[in-house]
Scaffold this active site. Structure first.
Site, PDB file in Angstrom:
ATOM      1  N   TYR A  53       0.828  -1.194   0.000  1.00 49.92           N
ATOM      2  CA  TYR A  53       0.000   0.000   0.000  1.00 49.92           C
ATOM      3  C   TYR A  53       0.870   1.254   0.000  1.00 49.92           C
ATOM      4  O   TYR A  53       1.889   1.335   0.693  1.00 49.92           O
ATOM      5  CB  TYR A  53      -0.935   0.026   1.207  1.00 49.92           C
ATOM      6  CG  TYR A  53      -2.046  -1.003   1.154  1.00 49.92           C
ATOM      7  CD1 TYR A  53      -2.284  -1.767   0.013  1.00 49.92           C
ATOM      8  CD2 TYR A  53      -2.872  -1.213   2.254  1.00 49.92           C
ATOM      9  CE1 TYR A  53      -3.309  -2.706  -0.023  1.00 49.92           C
ATOM     10  CE2 TYR A  53      -3.898  -2.146   2.227  1.00 49.92           C
ATOM     11  CZ  TYR A  53      -4.112  -2.897   1.094  1.00 49.92           C
ATOM     12  OH  TYR A  53      -5.120  -3.821   1.069  1.00 49.92           O
ATOM     13  N   SER A 216     -13.881  -4.321   0.101  1.00 51.58           N
ATOM     14  CA  SER A 216     -14.767  -3.600  -0.815  1.00 51.58           C
ATOM     15  C   SER A 216     -16.237  -3.830  -0.470  1.00 51.58           C
ATOM     16  O   SER A 216     -17.037  -4.234  -1.318  1.00 51.58           O
ATOM     17  CB  SER A 216     -14.509  -4.010  -2.276  1.00 51.58           C
ATOM     18  OG  SER A 216     -15.103  -3.099  -3.180  1.00 51.58           O
ATOM     19  N   PRO A 217     -16.637  -3.547   0.775  1.00 48.41           N
ATOM     20  CA  PRO A 217     -18.024  -3.797   1.169  1.00 48.41           C
ATOM     21  C   PRO A 217     -19.032  -2.932   0.428  1.00 48.41           C
ATOM     22  O   PRO A 217     -20.214  -3.284   0.356  1.00 48.41           O
ATOM     23  CB  PRO A 217     -18.013  -3.472   2.672  1.00 48.41           C
ATOM     24  CG  PRO A 217     -16.873  -2.536   2.859  1.00 48.41           C
ATOM     25  CD  PRO A 217     -15.836  -2.985   1.879  1.00 48.41           C
ATOM     26  N   GLY A 221     -17.827   1.778  -4.164  1.00 50.08           N
ATOM     27  CA  GLY A 221     -18.728   2.917  -4.075  1.00 50.08           C
ATOM     28  C   GLY A 221     -20.093   2.681  -4.678  1.00 50.08           C
ATOM     29  O   GLY A 221     -21.009   3.491  -4.511  1.00 50.08           O
ATOM     30  N   LEU A 223     -22.442   0.728  -3.858  1.00 54.99           N
ATOM     31  CA  LEU A 223     -23.511   0.542  -2.885  1.00 54.99           C
ATOM     32  C   LEU A 223     -23.600   1.695  -1.894  1.00 54.99           C
ATOM     33  O   LEU A 223     -24.300   1.599  -0.889  1.00 54.99           O
ATOM     34  CB  LEU A 223     -23.287  -0.779  -2.128  1.00 54.99           C
ATOM     35  CG  LEU A 223     -23.272  -2.035  -2.998  1.00 54.99           C
ATOM     36  CD1 LEU A 223     -22.837  -3.243  -2.176  1.00 54.99           C
ATOM     37  CD2 LEU A 223     -24.634  -2.277  -3.619  1.00 54.99           C
TER      38      LEU A 223
END
Length: 330
Positions: A53, A216-217, A221, A223
């Site tokens: 990262y 990535s719940p 973006g 949802l």
């Protein structure tokens, strides 16, 4: 904040995981520190990062930002369950020198020492394999992890982006070796719009006692109320969300989702997180706030109770594959 055990371990973690991928690329060091302080103040104790990262020539930058935050003291390190990952090529130019990526014993040894230095700590609570390494046998991987555990540098091991059969293979190998606890968590892509993990990954994780940590719940973006934001002149969809909305049928599905939640008076992003918290086997989703406001919204999801009526309606809009193995057979 609510807490749960991480899989079959005795480790207690928050139901939300603070994802740090934006720290550095999109959020500067001062704001990143403020977000971590706010998360800790709210009782969120599970922080996730990875050695790559920061990306490009700044790979490792995110771990360094976390390390400088730990260095401020105040028991910050002791209060955090710290998870990072190994696998990626750390070369700034995208070219890896032989044995400087993936999961060979030599790279695991090198990578963990580099992460510890950047993070400013002498141990990592959860060391995760970022991807499957098809060229390195699990016997070698577990031997390397066993050494790190004995040295006190790593406490638990987890996987990320593993298919169900690799979870089984990894933990069966650990069981044959004896004295190795094996994988205790799996970090996978899982949300209302992407439910394929329910077919094999989550059943395997449950069978072997792994906590599931969805990444990535909000599906990039998609949802998080993306259409409403577009209409109101806010941030436009990009990446995965933009690609999905380009398809008329998918756009209609997201519109139905937003309309449903508007009817129930619930914010889309909070509902998507709250839905994951109802799913069997899920420890907690990773939230990657760029701002303190986004963190506050995510924290509200922990207390949000979704009615059975709303859960049923969400299933109708985003039907899952069904139980496994029936989903494969009939």
């Amino acid at each position: 904040m609510k807490y749960t055990q991480l899989g079959r371990t005795g480790l207690k973690v928050s139901r939300l995981v603070l994802g740090t991928m934006n720290f550095g690329p999109q959020t500067d060091e001062a704001d990143s520190h403020a977000i971590m302080d706010a998360a800790l103040d709210a009782g969120l104790n599970f922080f996730d990062t990875a050695n790559v990262y920061g990306w490009g020539e700044n790979k490792g930058r995110t771990e360094s930002i976390i390390g400088s935050w730990f260095a401020k003291g105040g028991d910050r390190r002791d209060k955090v369950v710290l998870a990072t990952k190994v696998y990626g090529n750390m070369g700034a130019d995208g070219e890896a020198w032989p044995n400087h990526d993936k999961l060979s014993a030599v790279n695991i040894r090198r990578a963990v020492d580099a992460s510890l230095k950047r993070l400013g700590t002498d141990y990592i609570d959860l060391y995760q394999f970022h991807h499957v390494d098809r060229n390195t046998p699990f016997e070698e991987i577990w031997q390397a992890i066993d050494v790190l555990v004995q040295q006190g540098k790593v406490l638990y091991a987890g996987s990320s982006n593993f298919p169900g059969y690799k979870i089984a293979q990894a933990n069966e190998t650990a069981a044959r070796r004896g004295g190795t606890i094996g994988l205790v968590s799996e970090q996978c892509l899982y949300n209302l719009a992407e439910r394929r993990a329910e077919m094999e990954v989550i059943p395997a994780a449950q069978e072997y006692g792994l906590g599931v940590i969805p990444w990535s719940p909000l599906h990039g973006g998609l949802l998080g109320g993306v259409i409403k934001k577009e209409v109101q002149g806010g941030r436009r969809a990009s990446g995965r969300a933009a690609d999905t909305l380009a398809d008329p049928a998918s756009r209609a599905q997201i519109q139905a989702y937003e309309d449903l939640l508007d009817k129930h008076g619930v914010e889309p992003g909070e509902a998507a997180l709250a839905w994951l918290l109802t799913r069997p086997g899920v420890t907690g989703p990773i939230v990657g706030p760029r701002t303190a406001e986004q963190l506050a919204s995510a924290l509200r999801a922990v207390e949000l109770e979704l009615s059975e009526e709303l859960l049923t309606s969400l299933d109708e809009i985003f039907p899952g594959p069904g139980p496994s193995p029936e989903a494969f057979a009939w």
